[in-house]
Design an enzyme around this catalytic site. Structure first.
Site, PDB file in Angstrom:
ATOM      1  N   ASN A  96      -7.310  -3.050  14.330  1.00  0.00           N
ATOM      2  CA  ASN A  96      -8.559  -2.522  14.514  1.00  0.00           C
ATOM      3  C   ASN A  96      -8.417  -4.078  13.131  1.00  0.00           C
ATOM      4  OD1 ASN A  96      -7.711  -2.030  11.680  1.00  0.00           O
ATOM      5  ND2 ASN A  96      -8.834  -0.599  11.237  1.00  0.00           N
TER       6      ASN A  96
ATOM      7  N   GLU B 108      -9.958  -1.609   5.285  1.00  0.00           N
ATOM      8  CA  GLU B 108     -10.510  -1.696   6.932  1.00  0.00           C
ATOM      9  C   GLU B 108     -11.513  -2.114   6.806  1.00  0.00           C
ATOM     10  OE1 GLU B 108      -8.534  -0.192   8.969  1.00  0.00           O
ATOM     11  OE2 GLU B 108      -8.588   1.953   8.245  1.00  0.00           O
TER      12      GLU B 108
ATOM     13  N   ASP C  71       0.961  -1.437   0.016  1.00  0.00           N
ATOM     14  CA  ASP C  71       0.045   0.132  -0.152  1.00  0.00           C
ATOM     15  C   ASP C  71       1.101   0.960  -0.426  1.00  0.00           C
ATOM     16  OD1 ASP C  71       0.899  -0.198   2.348  1.00  0.00           O
ATOM     17  OD2 ASP C  71      -1.220  -0.231   3.760  1.00  0.00           O
TER      18      ASP C  71
ATOM     19  N   HIS D 177      -6.814  -4.464  10.243  1.00  0.00           N
ATOM     20  CA  HIS D 177      -7.133  -4.283   8.641  1.00  0.00           C
ATOM     21  C   HIS D 177      -5.865  -4.822   8.824  1.00  0.00           C
ATOM     22  CE1 HIS D 177      -4.472  -0.002   9.779  1.00  0.00           C
ATOM     23  NE2 HIS D 177      -3.559  -0.949   9.635  1.00  0.00           N
TER      24      HIS D 177
HETATM   25  C1  GLP Z   1      -0.318  -0.102   8.430  1.00  0.00           C
HETATM   26  C2  GLP Z   1      -0.150  -0.453   7.323  1.00  0.00           C
HETATM   27  C3  GLP Z   1      -0.411  -2.041   7.602  1.00  0.00           C
HETATM   28  C4  GLP Z   1       0.329  -2.473   8.824  1.00  0.00           C
HETATM   29  C5  GLP Z   1      -0.459  -1.155  10.563  1.00  0.00           C
HETATM   30  C6  GLP Z   1       0.247  -1.876  11.713  1.00  0.00           C
HETATM   31  O1  GLP Z   1      -2.045   0.809   8.779  1.00  0.00           O
HETATM   32  N1  GLP Z   1      -0.958   0.306   6.477  1.00  0.00           N
HETATM   33  O2  GLP Z   1       0.157  -2.558   6.201  1.00  0.00           O
HETATM   34  O3  GLP Z   1      -0.142  -3.791   9.071  1.00  0.00           O
HETATM   35  O4  GLP Z   1      -0.096  -0.262   9.904  1.00  0.00           O
HETATM   36  O5  GLP Z   1       1.444  -0.596  12.026  1.00  0.00           O
HETATM   37  P1  GLP Z   1       2.089  -1.690  12.876  1.00  0.00           P
HETATM   38  O6  GLP Z   1       3.255  -2.704  12.436  1.00  0.00           O
HETATM   39  O7  GLP Z   1       3.059  -0.142  13.143  1.00  0.00           O
HETATM   40  O8  GLP Z   1       2.206  -1.439  14.122  1.00  0.00           O
END
Ligand code: GLP
Length: 239
Positions: A136, A143, A67, A138
């Protein structure tokens, strides 16, 4: 689904790097599906270390990222392209021309998404897809929704994601409100999925995703249907 339960973040990072490196060793010209966020940073450090030590060779690999924020480009230090360059690509022997991230600077969403799907089509399926987990539930930027989006699409980020990701920005107002994200179908093309989760903040989403009903309100729950998922997590995330 296979579980590798680790003591802490460092062990999770090492074990996750082992899983990814095994794929590269077996197929040097593999397609790596990569993720951003703080969770995979330790794994990326390990990959850098191993590459510098000559234990692993990424020169024939291709990579596709999950993404990108809409409106941010390579030069923005909050873009996911910048993140990948600085946390991994600049330090390993991958050919940067073969690393792909959705184009956040393309304002025409239909074009940005179809261009990225065309790239995914061309690279072929990911041999391994790394995933983090949103608080959440995702995955990538899929989402909670009433359906599972299939292909790369433009996402309206939820308030909880904006809040969670604000820690990387000067303030919450600077967090982009939209992103381009692979869909569940794009993710499911991967032959193997490596799901990483660390810390107590992920425990609820992880438990519900892996044990609860498959529900687009908890996007990661769809992973129960993928034939080859390896979950590498630490004790705090498993509670
Ligand atoms: C973002 C990314 C996800 C990732 C998530 C969790 O929203 N788009 O791909 O898994 O954050 O992030 P973190 O690893 O910092 O908790």
């Amino acid at each position: 689904m296979k579980f590798i339960k680790c003591k802490d973040y460092d062990e999770m990072s090492i074990r996750a790097a082992e899983v990814l490196e095994a794929v590269v060793k077996e197929k040097p010209d593999c397609v790596l599906g990569l993720a951003t966020g703080s969770t995979p940073v330790g794994m990326y450090s390990r990959l850098i270390e191993d590459c510098k030590a000559g234990k692993i060779d990424f020169s024939k690999c291709t990579s596709v990222n999950l993404d990108e924020y809409v409106g941010l480009g390579e030069k923005d230090d909050q873009s996911y392209r910048y993140f990948m360059n600085t946390n991994l690509f600049d330090h390993i022997n991958i050919d940067k021309a073969k690393t792909f991230v959705p184009n956040g600077l393309e304002s025409n969403a239909d074009k940005a998404c179809s261009d990225y799907e065309a790239i995914l089509e061309k690279t072929g399926p990911q041999d391994i897809q790394v995933l983090g987990l949103g608080e959440n539930g995702h995955i990538a930027f899929n989402e909670p929704e009433t359906y599972f989006p299939k292909l790369t699409h433009r996402v309206d980020l939820t308030e909880s994601t904006i809040e969670a990701n604000a820690r990387f920005f000067e303030n919450q107002d600077k967090v982009p409100r939209h992103a381009y994200s692979m869909g569940i179908g794009s993710i499911f093309r991967a032959k193997k999925i490596l799901l990483l989760a660390s810390g107590a903040k992920k425990a609820k989403a992880l438990k519900e995703a892996l044990n609860g009903p498959i529900d687009p309100k908890l996007p990661a729950s769809i992973l129960q249907l993928h034939p080859d998922v390896v979950v590498v997590c630490d004790e705090a995330a498993m509670q």
